[in-house]
Write a protein that holds these residues in place. Structure first.
Motif, PDB file in Angstrom:
ATOM      1  N   UNK A   5       0.842  -1.189   0.000  1.00  0.00           N
ATOM      2  CA  UNK A   5       0.000   0.000   0.000  1.00  0.00           C
ATOM      3  C   UNK A   5       0.879   1.242   0.000  1.00  0.00           C
ATOM      4  N   UNK A   6       0.564   2.188  -0.868  1.00  0.00           N
ATOM      5  CA  UNK A   6       1.304   3.450  -0.942  1.00  0.00           C
ATOM      6  C   UNK A   6       0.395   4.585  -0.484  1.00  0.00           C
ATOM      7  N   UNK A   7       0.810   5.266   0.579  1.00  0.00           N
ATOM      8  CA  UNK A   7       0.050   6.389   1.119  1.00  0.00           C
ATOM      9  C   UNK A   7       0.473   7.634   0.335  1.00  0.00           C
ATOM     10  N   UNK A   8      -0.399   8.123  -0.531  1.00  0.00           N
ATOM     11  CA  UNK A   8      -0.029   9.161  -1.490  1.00  0.00           C
ATOM     12  C   UNK A   8       0.128  10.516  -0.795  1.00  0.00           C
ATOM     13  N   UNK A   9       1.311  11.130  -0.912  1.00  0.00           N
ATOM     14  CA  UNK A   9       1.526  12.450  -0.302  1.00  0.00           C
ATOM     15  C   UNK A   9       0.900  13.556  -1.150  1.00  0.00           C
ATOM     16  N   UNK A  10       0.264  14.498  -0.478  1.00  0.00           N
ATOM     17  CA  UNK A  10      -0.438  15.584  -1.160  1.00  0.00           C
ATOM     18  C   UNK A  10       0.081  16.941  -0.704  1.00  0.00           C
ATOM     19  N   UNK A  35      -1.699  -0.824  -4.132  1.00  0.00           N
ATOM     20  CA  UNK A  35      -2.889  -0.012  -3.887  1.00  0.00           C
ATOM     21  C   UNK A  35      -2.451   1.361  -3.398  1.00  0.00           C
ATOM     22  N   UNK A  36      -3.084   2.400  -3.917  1.00  0.00           N
ATOM     23  CA  UNK A  36      -2.818   3.765  -3.452  1.00  0.00           C
ATOM     24  C   UNK A  36      -3.977   4.224  -2.586  1.00  0.00           C
ATOM     25  N   UNK A  37      -3.659   4.829  -1.453  1.00  0.00           N
ATOM     26  CA  UNK A  37      -4.675   5.433  -0.596  1.00  0.00           C
ATOM     27  C   UNK A  37      -4.479   6.940  -0.645  1.00  0.00           C
ATOM     28  N   UNK A  38      -5.530   7.665  -0.995  1.00  0.00           N
ATOM     29  CA  UNK A  38      -5.463   9.122  -1.134  1.00  0.00           C
ATOM     30  C   UNK A  38      -6.457   9.733  -0.157  1.00  0.00           C
ATOM     31  N   UNK A  55      -7.055   2.532  -6.563  1.00  0.00           N
ATOM     32  CA  UNK A  55      -6.953   3.719  -5.718  1.00  0.00           C
ATOM     33  C   UNK A  55      -8.175   3.793  -4.819  1.00  0.00           C
ATOM     34  N   UNK A  56      -7.941   4.068  -3.555  1.00  0.00           N
ATOM     35  CA  UNK A  56      -9.019   4.342  -2.612  1.00  0.00           C
ATOM     36  C   UNK A  56      -8.930   5.808  -2.208  1.00  0.00           C
ATOM     37  N   UNK A  57     -10.045   6.507  -2.289  1.00  0.00           N
ATOM     38  CA  UNK A  57     -10.092   7.926  -1.938  1.00  0.00           C
ATOM     39  C   UNK A  57     -10.976   8.130  -0.715  1.00  0.00           C
ATOM     40  N   UNK A  58     -10.455   8.871   0.249  1.00  0.00           N
ATOM     41  CA  UNK A  58     -11.225   9.255   1.435  1.00  0.00           C
ATOM     42  C   UNK A  58     -11.148  10.768   1.554  1.00  0.00           C
ATOM     43  N   UNK A  59     -12.289  11.413   1.641  1.00  0.00           N
ATOM     44  CA  UNK A  59     -12.308  12.876   1.660  1.00  0.00           C
ATOM     45  C   UNK A  59     -12.524  13.403   3.074  1.00  0.00           C
ATOM     46  N   UNK A  60     -11.650  14.315   3.470  1.00  0.00           N
ATOM     47  CA  UNK A  60     -11.801  15.078   4.701  1.00  0.00           C
ATOM     48  C   UNK A  60     -12.133  16.515   4.317  1.00  0.00           C
ATOM     49  N   UNK A  61     -12.597  17.298   5.277  1.00  0.00           N
ATOM     50  CA  UNK A  61     -12.773  18.716   4.965  1.00  0.00           C
ATOM     51  C   UNK A  61     -11.457  19.457   5.212  1.00  0.00           C
ATOM     52  N   UNK A  62     -11.416  20.716   4.826  1.00  0.00           N
ATOM     53  CA  UNK A  62     -10.157  21.461   4.884  1.00  0.00           C
ATOM     54  C   UNK A  62      -9.644  21.648   6.305  1.00  0.00           C
ATOM     55  N   UNK A  63     -10.543  21.694   7.283  1.00  0.00           N
ATOM     56  CA  UNK A  63     -10.112  21.820   8.675  1.00  0.00           C
ATOM     57  C   UNK A  63      -9.550  20.508   9.206  1.00  0.00           C
ATOM     58  N   UNK A  64     -10.089  19.401   8.714  1.00  0.00           N
ATOM     59  CA  UNK A  64      -9.635  18.098   9.187  1.00  0.00           C
ATOM     60  C   UNK A  64      -8.294  17.684   8.593  1.00  0.00           C
ATOM     61  N   UNK A  72      -5.293   9.264  10.640  1.00  0.00           N
ATOM     62  CA  UNK A  72      -5.180   7.961  11.306  1.00  0.00           C
ATOM     63  C   UNK A  72      -6.553   7.326  11.476  1.00  0.00           C
ATOM     64  N   UNK A  73      -7.533   8.116  11.901  1.00  0.00           N
ATOM     65  CA  UNK A  73      -8.883   7.592  12.100  1.00  0.00           C
ATOM     66  C   UNK A  73      -9.500   7.181  10.769  1.00  0.00           C
ATOM     67  N   UNK A  74      -9.307   7.994   9.737  1.00  0.00           N
ATOM     68  CA  UNK A  74      -9.847   7.668   8.413  1.00  0.00           C
ATOM     69  C   UNK A  74      -9.193   6.409   7.855  1.00  0.00           C
ATOM     70  N   UNK A  75      -7.897   6.277   8.063  1.00  0.00           N
ATOM     71  CA  UNK A  75      -7.185   5.108   7.557  1.00  0.00           C
ATOM     72  C   UNK A  75      -7.662   3.832   8.240  1.00  0.00           C
TER      73      UNK A  75
END
Length: 336
Positions: A5-10, A35-38, A55-64, A72-75
């Motif tokens: 698994x590759x944790x994609x840096x943004x 697998x890439x996790x974004x 690719x798996x995408x998980x969206x947070x808001x800008x404050x999160x 960590x919680x999302x992962x």
């Protein structure tokens, strides 16, 4: 190894860092299926042109997004049934904190600042620097470990891929908003500016060693002060303890890609050092050795002992700038 698994840096959760493609390339050395996790805040499927299998995408808001605890919680939501995969991260303050938090939660082995890694007899052999970068070692760890990869050693890759499966994971978690508040702004001193962020950088090498404990080195610091330029060093300068390890410029240290001007003082110009300044726009070299390789890279070369050159250079800058020393805050203001 079958899976990794590759944790994609943004960048700010909105765009993929340039190192991400090289990180995937490195991860592919470990597994047949990558697998890439974004974990992002506002990216689209069309942004996901990564050379991986899914690719798996998980969206947070800008404050999160800036808060490691939210990652960590999302992962954990994503990783419920995937505990045997090796996870690769970019080594950085945010992603290092995420990796260490996940290693603690999953009770996994973690290695920081890897230089390279290969699979050997169903285990991982991870190469990393020891003794402050003066030697390397190989550490054997089990699959399923967490590894942060030193960006200095990430292989270059521009390979893209489209039409791979992209899956969205709905996430509603405890919103931990960053508690960081702006208290004050201040101008950094010249010696507080990061080499990687400075527009003007001074580099020193073996040629200033004899002056390091004498008054002549103050001339280098005076030039740095009026140009508001941090001082870095060559590999030899690091070994001679003229400059600290984290200030080493070159392929075994930092790249000064943001600099408009690089002033090399007493640096011969080894290939690994020249690699670290390859994207600098203008290079000035001061060296008493006319055969020094640095002169092939510079736009302005001065063949003379730096002790004779720097006082004159400082006087010229002061005269041309037309401002008091205390008012000079950049090489632009200094008229360079």
């Amino acid at each position: 190894m079958d899976l990794a698994l590759c944790y994609i840096p943004l960048i700010n959760g909105k765009s993929i860092k340039p190192e991400a493609r090289g990180l995937i390339k490195q991860t592919k050395k470990l597994a047949n299926h990558v697998t890439a996790i974004v974990i992002h805040c506002g990216m689209k499927v069309s942004d996901m042109d990564l050379d991986c299998d899914e690719i798996y995408m998980i969206e947070l808001n800008e404050d999160q997004w800036p808060v490691a605890a939210n990652h960590i919680h999302a992962f954990q939501t994503f990783n419920k049934d995937r505990n045997n995969e090796t996870i690769i991260f970019l080594d950085s303050p945010l992603y290092g904190e995420i990796a260490s938090g996940l290693a603690y939660i999953f009770n996994k082995k973690m290695i920081n600042k890897a230089m390279d890694m290969v699979v050997q007899q169903n285990q991982l052999s991870v190469k990393k620097e020891i003794y402050g970068g003066k030697a390397c070692s190989n550490e054997i760890i089990d699959q399923g470990s967490l590894i942060t990869f030193d960006p200095t050693y990430i292989p270059v890759s521009t390979k893209k891929k489209t039409n791979m499966p992209v899956l969205h994971i709905d996430y509603v978690g405890p919103c931990q908003v960053s508690s960081i508040q702006l208290v004050e702004q201040k101008q950094l001193n010249w010696d507080e500016v990061a080499l990687t962020e400075a527009s003007c950088v001074i580099g020193v090498g073996r040629g200033v060693h004899s002056a390091f404990n004498k008054d002549q080195f103050q001339q280098v610091e005076e030039l740095a002060r009026i140009l508001h330029a941090p001082i870095g060093g060559s590999k030899v300068a690091d070994e001679l303890q003229i400059t600290p390890r984290e200030k080493r410029i070159g392929s075994s240290g930092v790249y000064i890609d943001q600099a408009d001007i690089y002033i090399a003082i007493g640096i011969s110009g080894s290939s690994q050092h020249l690699d670290g300044i390859k994207n600098v726009r203008h290079v000035v070299a001061i060296n008493s050795d006319a055969a020094a390789p640095i002169f092939k890279r510079c736009e302005l070369g001065i063949i003379s002992p730096f002790e004779e050159v720097l006082p004159k250079l400082v006087d010229i800058i002061k005269e041309k700038s037309g401002v008091d020393n205390s008012e000079i805050t950049s090489h632009h203001q200094a008229g360079v």
